[in-house]
Design a protein around this motif. Sequence first.
Motif, mmCIF file in Angstrom:
data_model
loop_
_atom_site.group_PDB
_atom_site.id
_atom_site.type_symbol
_atom_site.label_atom_id
_atom_site.label_comp_id
_atom_site.label_asym_id
_atom_site.label_seq_id
_atom_site.Cartn_x
_atom_site.Cartn_y
_atom_site.Cartn_z
ATOM 1 N N PHE A 4 0.831 -1.200 0.000
ATOM 2 C CA PHE A 4 0.000 0.000 0.000
ATOM 3 C C PHE A 4 0.866 1.250 0.000
ATOM 4 C CE2 PHE A 4 -2.019 3.451 2.352
ATOM 5 C CZ PHE A 4 -3.131 3.666 1.555
ATOM 6 N N ARG A 5 1.923 1.234 0.818
ATOM 7 C CA ARG A 5 2.834 2.386 0.898
ATOM 8 C C ARG A 5 3.498 2.643 -0.454
ATOM 9 N NH1 ARG A 5 8.157 3.338 1.985
ATOM 10 N NH2 ARG A 5 8.617 5.266 3.045
ATOM 11 N N CYS A 6 3.964 1.584 -1.110
ATOM 12 C CA CYS A 6 4.603 1.725 -2.426
ATOM 13 C C CYS A 6 3.622 2.295 -3.445
ATOM 14 C CB CYS A 6 5.133 0.383 -2.912
ATOM 15 S SG CYS A 6 6.568 -0.195 -2.000
ATOM 16 N N ARG A 7 2.413 1.799 -3.438
ATOM 17 C CA ARG A 7 1.405 2.310 -4.380
ATOM 18 C C ARG A 7 1.083 3.768 -4.103
ATOM 19 N NH1 ARG A 7 -1.894 -3.004 -3.745
ATOM 20 N NH2 ARG A 7 -0.931 -4.256 -5.362
ATOM 21 N N SER A 8 0.993 4.108 -2.823
ATOM 22 C CA SER A 8 0.709 5.489 -2.439
ATOM 23 C C SER A 8 1.820 6.428 -2.918
ATOM 24 C CB SER A 8 0.559 5.573 -0.921
ATOM 25 O OG SER A 8 0.385 6.897 -0.508
ATOM 26 N N ILE A 9 3.069 6.017 -2.743
ATOM 27 C CA ILE A 9 4.211 6.828 -3.190
ATOM 28 C C ILE A 9 4.178 6.992 -4.705
ATOM 29 C CG2 ILE A 9 6.725 6.808 -3.425
ATOM 30 C CD1 ILE A 9 6.793 5.518 -0.602
ATOM 31 N N GLN A 10 3.892 5.910 -5.429
ATOM 32 C CA GLN A 10 3.840 5.969 -6.891
ATOM 33 C C GLN A 10 2.728 6.900 -7.366
ATOM 34 O OE1 GLN A 10 6.025 5.149 -8.858
ATOM 35 N NE2 GLN A 10 7.040 3.291 -8.244
ATOM 36 N N LEU A 11 1.546 6.809 -6.745
ATOM 37 C CA LEU A 11 0.431 7.676 -7.143
ATOM 38 C C LEU A 11 0.715 9.140 -6.826
ATOM 39 C CD1 LEU A 11 -2.617 5.462 -6.125
ATOM 40 C CD2 LEU A 11 -1.845 6.024 -8.440
ATOM 41 N N THR A 12 1.336 9.389 -5.696
ATOM 42 C CA THR A 12 1.705 10.763 -5.348
ATOM 43 C C THR A 12 2.689 11.330 -6.369
ATOM 44 O OG1 THR A 12 1.364 10.319 -2.998
ATOM 45 C CG2 THR A 12 2.713 12.230 -3.563
ATOM 46 N N SER A 13 3.697 10.536 -6.724
ATOM 47 C CA SER A 13 4.668 10.974 -7.722
ATOM 48 C C SER A 13 3.999 11.229 -9.069
ATOM 49 C CB SER A 13 5.777 9.942 -7.873
ATOM 50 O OG SER A 13 6.687 10.330 -8.870
ATOM 51 N N LEU A 14 3.095 10.344 -9.450
ATOM 52 C CA LEU A 14 2.388 10.501 -10.714
ATOM 53 C C LEU A 14 1.550 11.775 -10.713
ATOM 54 C CD1 LEU A 14 1.765 9.250 -13.471
ATOM 55 C CD2 LEU A 14 -0.080 7.978 -12.385
ATOM 56 N N ALA A 15 0.873 12.050 -9.625
ATOM 57 C CA ALA A 15 0.035 13.244 -9.530
ATOM 58 C C ALA A 15 0.869 14.527 -9.529
ATOM 59 C CB ALA A 15 -0.821 13.185 -8.268
ATOM 60 N N GLU A 16 1.998 14.511 -8.814
ATOM 61 C CA GLU A 16 2.808 15.721 -8.681
ATOM 62 C C GLU A 16 3.725 15.983 -9.867
ATOM 63 O OE1 GLU A 16 4.865 15.290 -4.978
ATOM 64 O OE2 GLU A 16 3.068 15.687 -3.787
ATOM 65 N N HIS A 17 4.250 14.917 -10.482
ATOM 66 C CA HIS A 17 5.269 15.085 -11.515
ATOM 67 C C HIS A 17 4.879 14.512 -12.868
ATOM 68 C CE1 HIS A 17 7.935 16.341 -8.301
ATOM 69 N NE2 HIS A 17 7.632 15.234 -7.648
ATOM 70 N N GLY A 18 3.779 13.772 -12.914
ATOM 71 C CA GLY A 18 3.355 13.175 -14.174
ATOM 72 C C GLY A 18 4.128 11.929 -14.547
ATOM 73 N N THR A 19 4.981 11.437 -13.642
ATOM 74 C CA THR A 19 5.754 10.217 -13.893
ATOM 75 C C THR A 19 5.804 9.380 -12.627
ATOM 76 O OG1 THR A 19 7.843 11.238 -13.245
ATOM 77 C CG2 THR A 19 7.276 11.319 -15.585
ATOM 78 N N LEU A 20 6.026 8.086 -12.816
ATOM 79 C CA LEU A 20 6.199 7.203 -11.672
ATOM 80 C C LEU A 20 7.639 7.266 -11.191
ATOM 81 C CD1 LEU A 20 4.251 4.064 -12.934
ATOM 82 C CD2 LEU A 20 3.471 5.773 -11.296
ATOM 83 N N LYS A 21 7.832 7.073 -9.890
ATOM 84 C CA LYS A 21 9.193 6.995 -9.354
ATOM 85 C C LYS A 21 9.804 5.665 -9.767
ATOM 86 C CE LYS A 21 10.134 8.192 -5.237
ATOM 87 N NZ LYS A 21 10.189 8.384 -3.790
ATOM 88 N N PRO A 22 11.097 5.638 -9.978
ATOM 89 C CA PRO A 22 11.743 4.361 -10.286
ATOM 90 C C PRO A 22 11.587 3.387 -9.115
ATOM 91 C CG PRO A 22 13.258 6.205 -10.570
ATOM 92 C CD PRO A 22 12.022 6.747 -9.952
ATOM 93 N N ALA A 23 11.366 2.129 -9.419
ATOM 94 C CA ALA A 23 11.265 1.113 -8.371
ATOM 95 C C ALA A 23 12.676 0.720 -7.953
ATOM 96 C CB ALA A 23 10.495 -0.093 -8.888
#
Length: 87
Positions: A4-23
């Motif tokens: 859940f934490r990983c998904r939350s971080i990815q969605l936040t990054s997508l919303a703020e920067h338009g891209t996913l954070k690298p895994a």
Amino acid sequence: MESFRCRSIQLTSLAEHGTLKPAVIPKLIDQRESAEMLGIGLSNFKKLESEGAFPFKRKMVGSSVRYRNTDIIDYIVSSEDSNGNVS
């Protein structure tokens, strides 16, 4: 819970920067590895770090200086503009 934490971080990054954070697997890295991630030389990294140019903080492990690789990735991602150029 970690998923859940990983998904939350990815969605936040997508919303703020338009891209996913690298895994990446979180780990502590030394100054040389930090400089390589940032694409700068070790002496330049040490100079900039001593001037407080980076928002990430050093971690002392015994007498060794370490940094969280995820903090450096966050810094790189937050410094990118919409074209992927780092400011």
